[in-house]
Design a protein around this motif. Sequence first.
Motif, PDB file in Angstrom:
ATOM      1  N   SER A  25     -27.463  24.762 -10.400  1.00  0.00           N
ATOM      2  CA  SER A  25     -27.209  23.301 -10.298  1.00  0.00           C
ATOM      3  C   SER A  25     -27.469  22.120  -9.487  1.00  0.00           C
ATOM      4  CB  SER A  25     -25.669  23.230 -10.811  1.00  0.00           C
ATOM      5  OG  SER A  25     -25.805  21.661 -10.522  1.00  0.00           O
ATOM      6  N   VAL A  26     -27.074  22.908  -8.200  1.00  0.00           N
ATOM      7  CA  VAL A  26     -28.406  21.982  -6.944  1.00  0.00           C
ATOM      8  C   VAL A  26     -29.752  22.218  -6.686  1.00  0.00           C
ATOM      9  CG1 VAL A  26     -29.101  22.787  -4.282  1.00  0.00           C
ATOM     10  CG2 VAL A  26     -26.812  22.731  -5.588  1.00  0.00           C
ATOM     11  N   PHE A  64     -24.983  22.030 -17.725  1.00  0.00           N
ATOM     12  CA  PHE A  64     -25.114  22.650 -18.831  1.00  0.00           C
ATOM     13  C   PHE A  64     -25.805  23.963 -18.284  1.00  0.00           C
ATOM     14  CE2 PHE A  64     -27.391  23.638 -22.594  1.00  0.00           C
ATOM     15  CZ  PHE A  64     -26.469  24.151 -23.428  1.00  0.00           C
ATOM     16  N   CYS A  65     -27.925  23.502 -18.123  1.00  0.00           N
ATOM     17  CA  CYS A  65     -28.389  24.660 -17.985  1.00  0.00           C
ATOM     18  C   CYS A  65     -28.167  25.958 -16.993  1.00  0.00           C
ATOM     19  CB  CYS A  65     -29.498  23.833 -17.626  1.00  0.00           C
ATOM     20  SG  CYS A  65     -30.757  23.271 -18.150  1.00  0.00           S
ATOM     21  N   ALA A  66     -27.208  25.052 -16.161  1.00  0.00           N
ATOM     22  CA  ALA A  66     -26.825  26.531 -14.607  1.00  0.00           C
ATOM     23  C   ALA A  66     -25.731  27.155 -15.553  1.00  0.00           C
ATOM     24  CB  ALA A  66     -26.124  25.605 -13.927  1.00  0.00           C
ATOM     25  N   PHE A  67     -25.013  26.450 -16.226  1.00  0.00           N
ATOM     26  CA  PHE A  67     -23.860  27.402 -16.814  1.00  0.00           C
ATOM     27  C   PHE A  67     -24.457  28.328 -17.510  1.00  0.00           C
ATOM     28  CE2 PHE A  67     -20.841  27.682 -20.364  1.00  0.00           C
ATOM     29  CZ  PHE A  67     -20.076  27.986 -20.008  1.00  0.00           C
ATOM     30  N   LEU A  68     -25.430  27.938 -18.629  1.00  0.00           N
ATOM     31  CA  LEU A  68     -26.518  29.076 -19.883  1.00  0.00           C
ATOM     32  C   LEU A  68     -26.559  30.401 -18.787  1.00  0.00           C
ATOM     33  CD1 LEU A  68     -26.633  28.907 -22.744  1.00  0.00           C
ATOM     34  CD2 LEU A  68     -28.469  27.716 -22.390  1.00  0.00           C
ATOM     35  N   PHE A  69     -26.878  29.606 -17.901  1.00  0.00           N
ATOM     36  CA  PHE A  69     -27.737  30.500 -17.344  1.00  0.00           C
ATOM     37  C   PHE A  69     -27.248  31.552 -16.766  1.00  0.00           C
ATOM     38  CE2 PHE A  69     -29.727  32.442 -13.008  1.00  0.00           C
ATOM     39  CZ  PHE A  69     -30.611  32.760 -13.820  1.00  0.00           C
ATOM     40  N   SER A  70     -26.932  31.152 -16.116  1.00  0.00           N
ATOM     41  CA  SER A  70     -25.659  32.777 -15.617  1.00  0.00           C
ATOM     42  C   SER A  70     -24.591  33.300 -16.451  1.00  0.00           C
ATOM     43  CB  SER A  70     -24.518  31.109 -13.974  1.00  0.00           C
ATOM     44  OG  SER A  70     -23.702  31.107 -15.204  1.00  0.00           O
ATOM     45  N   VAL A  71     -24.541  32.318 -17.860  1.00  0.00           N
ATOM     46  CA  VAL A  71     -23.297  33.298 -18.610  1.00  0.00           C
ATOM     47  C   VAL A  71     -24.395  34.310 -18.978  1.00  0.00           C
ATOM     48  CG1 VAL A  71     -22.682  33.024 -20.750  1.00  0.00           C
ATOM     49  CG2 VAL A  71     -22.023  31.286 -18.832  1.00  0.00           C
ATOM     50  N   LEU A  72     -25.361  33.738 -19.760  1.00  0.00           N
ATOM     51  CA  LEU A  72     -26.221  35.091 -20.146  1.00  0.00           C
ATOM     52  C   LEU A  72     -27.472  36.073 -19.406  1.00  0.00           C
ATOM     53  CD1 LEU A  72     -29.111  31.768 -22.004  1.00  0.00           C
ATOM     54  CD2 LEU A  72     -26.990  33.267 -23.209  1.00  0.00           C
ATOM     55  N   ALA A  88     -21.668  24.536 -28.094  1.00  0.00           N
ATOM     56  CA  ALA A  88     -21.846  23.845 -26.837  1.00  0.00           C
ATOM     57  C   ALA A  88     -23.031  22.889 -26.979  1.00  0.00           C
ATOM     58  CB  ALA A  88     -21.890  25.374 -25.160  1.00  0.00           C
ATOM     59  N   VAL A  89     -24.136  24.040 -27.821  1.00  0.00           N
ATOM     60  CA  VAL A  89     -25.782  23.909 -27.474  1.00  0.00           C
ATOM     61  C   VAL A  89     -25.192  22.255 -28.316  1.00  0.00           C
ATOM     62  CG1 VAL A  89     -27.996  24.024 -28.158  1.00  0.00           C
ATOM     63  CG2 VAL A  89     -26.741  25.365 -27.089  1.00  0.00           C
ATOM     64  N   VAL A  90     -25.099  21.796 -29.113  1.00  0.00           N
ATOM     65  CA  VAL A  90     -24.429  20.893 -30.002  1.00  0.00           C
ATOM     66  C   VAL A  90     -24.875  19.869 -29.668  1.00  0.00           C
ATOM     67  CG1 VAL A  90     -23.690  19.914 -32.098  1.00  0.00           C
ATOM     68  CG2 VAL A  90     -24.534  21.985 -32.339  1.00  0.00           C
ATOM     69  N   VAL A 198     -15.587  30.620 -14.424  1.00  0.00           N
ATOM     70  CA  VAL A 198     -16.735  30.491 -13.247  1.00  0.00           C
ATOM     71  C   VAL A 198     -17.443  29.760 -12.544  1.00  0.00           C
ATOM     72  CG1 VAL A 198     -17.306  32.651 -11.000  1.00  0.00           C
ATOM     73  CG2 VAL A 198     -14.917  33.094 -11.875  1.00  0.00           C
ATOM     74  N   ALA A 199     -18.654  30.316 -13.852  1.00  0.00           N
ATOM     75  CA  ALA A 199     -19.657  29.679 -14.415  1.00  0.00           C
ATOM     76  C   ALA A 199     -20.067  28.632 -14.491  1.00  0.00           C
ATOM     77  CB  ALA A 199     -20.716  30.039 -15.204  1.00  0.00           C
TER      78      ALA A 199
END
Length: 561
Positions: A25-26, A64-72, A88-90, A198-199
């Motif tokens: 995210s940063v 969104f991208c930071a969350f998605l990256f860490s979860v995947l 979430a994507v929708v 946490v993500a």
Amino acid sequence: MGIEGTLLMANITLFYIFFSALMTSVLLTPSLSHLAIHVGGIDTPDERKVHCNEIPRLGGIAVFCAFLFSVLFFTDIDRQIKAFLVGAVVIFLTGLADDITGLRPRNKLIGEILAATMAIVSGGISLSTLGNPLGIGEILLGPFAIPFTIFAVVGVMNAINLIDGLDGLAGGTSAVACLAFGMLAWKTGNYSLSLLLVALLGAIIGFLRYNTYPASIFMGDAGSLFLGYCMGFFPVMLLNASRGAVSPVAPLMILGVPILDTLVVMYGRKLHGKSISSPDKTHIHHRLLKLGLGHRFSVLFIYGLSYLLATCALLLHGVRDSIQLSVLVVFCIVLYAALRGLAKLESTHLFLSLKKDKSLRNTEACRTIVSYSHALLVVVKYLLLLILSLVIFVKPDYPQNIAWGAGLLVLCMSLVWMSDSGWGNSLLKSVIYCSGLISIFIIENYGRQSTLAGLDLLWISHGLFALLLVTVGINIVLRNLAGELITSPFEYLVLFVVVAVPLLPSDFTARYHLMSVAAKSVIMFVAYMLILMRQARHNRKILVATFISLLILVMRQAIGL
């Protein structure tokens, strides 16, 4: 691997998820400001908004991208999480389309309902009971479970979207909610939900670095609708997995501020014959601004309300639903009455007469106080250097995962140390904060058998932190007198996260000495804030000490010395 080792691995995984989401995210947020200019994602001031300049509003992409990256990258994707991510994507794409092209309210509502329906139907994420909030028996939803869940999730989406009216407000209140939901998930053994929370917490805090007043970027509807989507579904996932251990009233309490604000605003609009979707300036943050409380304090005040309600929800965990509902109702009545009363006092100009006298700032006394404050900062800096050096004398009995985390921090510091960009400075600060936390954790948990010059290393740490506390306290008092006290709501939000440690399960906090870790982390964090107020790279001694201590942690674990 025993139970202790399994728990430690789980905690370290949570740290990696948080750190990866935070750093992503940063790193992403600054580049999105340039992208917003090219694609038209700019928030233009009007009579309803409080900002005066054009601000990029595509920051939600970073969250969104930071969350998605860490979860995947770090979690196992089961059927429920897969369905959640599809929805979430929708909702993210719906918000992004609104940020760039502008959607009609009806079309945006269709996107919200579609996202919620896809996740609920494909993942089976629906609420089947409302508990026993009235004390007359459990309220079962039966065939209304899916429609009610869709209604509730869409309602929370709009509540978070509507409260996004001040810099950092929606992100901060969502971060507090993530913290509370995460603790309830941990208490009830819902590890998969803890990973998601946490993500999201890491992604939000990383973005708030740029979204705190004065914000350089907004999250836009892509961010606020996504946060609302998460805040709507996480409670449902928590309640379903807890099997009655968590009261359905708890999520209402945790999200009490945005929900109450939305209900009051909509009631006021209907009362005056307006559409409930018509924009106005009747939200809680608008009321606080009219009272003359200022942008920063208004945000901080709402953070405090959210934190208070979240704390109540955690402390009342296990109490009857009816009692929790009574507490929530009383709180809402008191808050609404207080805001109404303060609004009436506005016409008396009471707040104008109570403003502090700022004349001290231009006097000789002010300059003298500032000079003493700067001298104390030198003491703070050298105390931090001594504290960072203590970890060198701890035997390398700590797990390899901690050393890997330290190695990751060394790599990040090496990449950005010489960078002149704003994100590089922010990343350096984040590395310094994280390295300090790692040092404290290692000393508190693995340095209890270590000595230095015949003295117990842990007691040396206690003594240095006591001196640091006194020095930092005096410095803050002096800066307050000179009008230079740190007032960023983001910094207070981070402190809220740290001081929430006592609310964790006692067996967990005792196992890793987290009470002591949290107390020292607060002291160290405030000390770092004082000496890193400007450019982190200018504090070369702190940077060198941090780099060396982290490198030694990695090397000692690698060679077993």
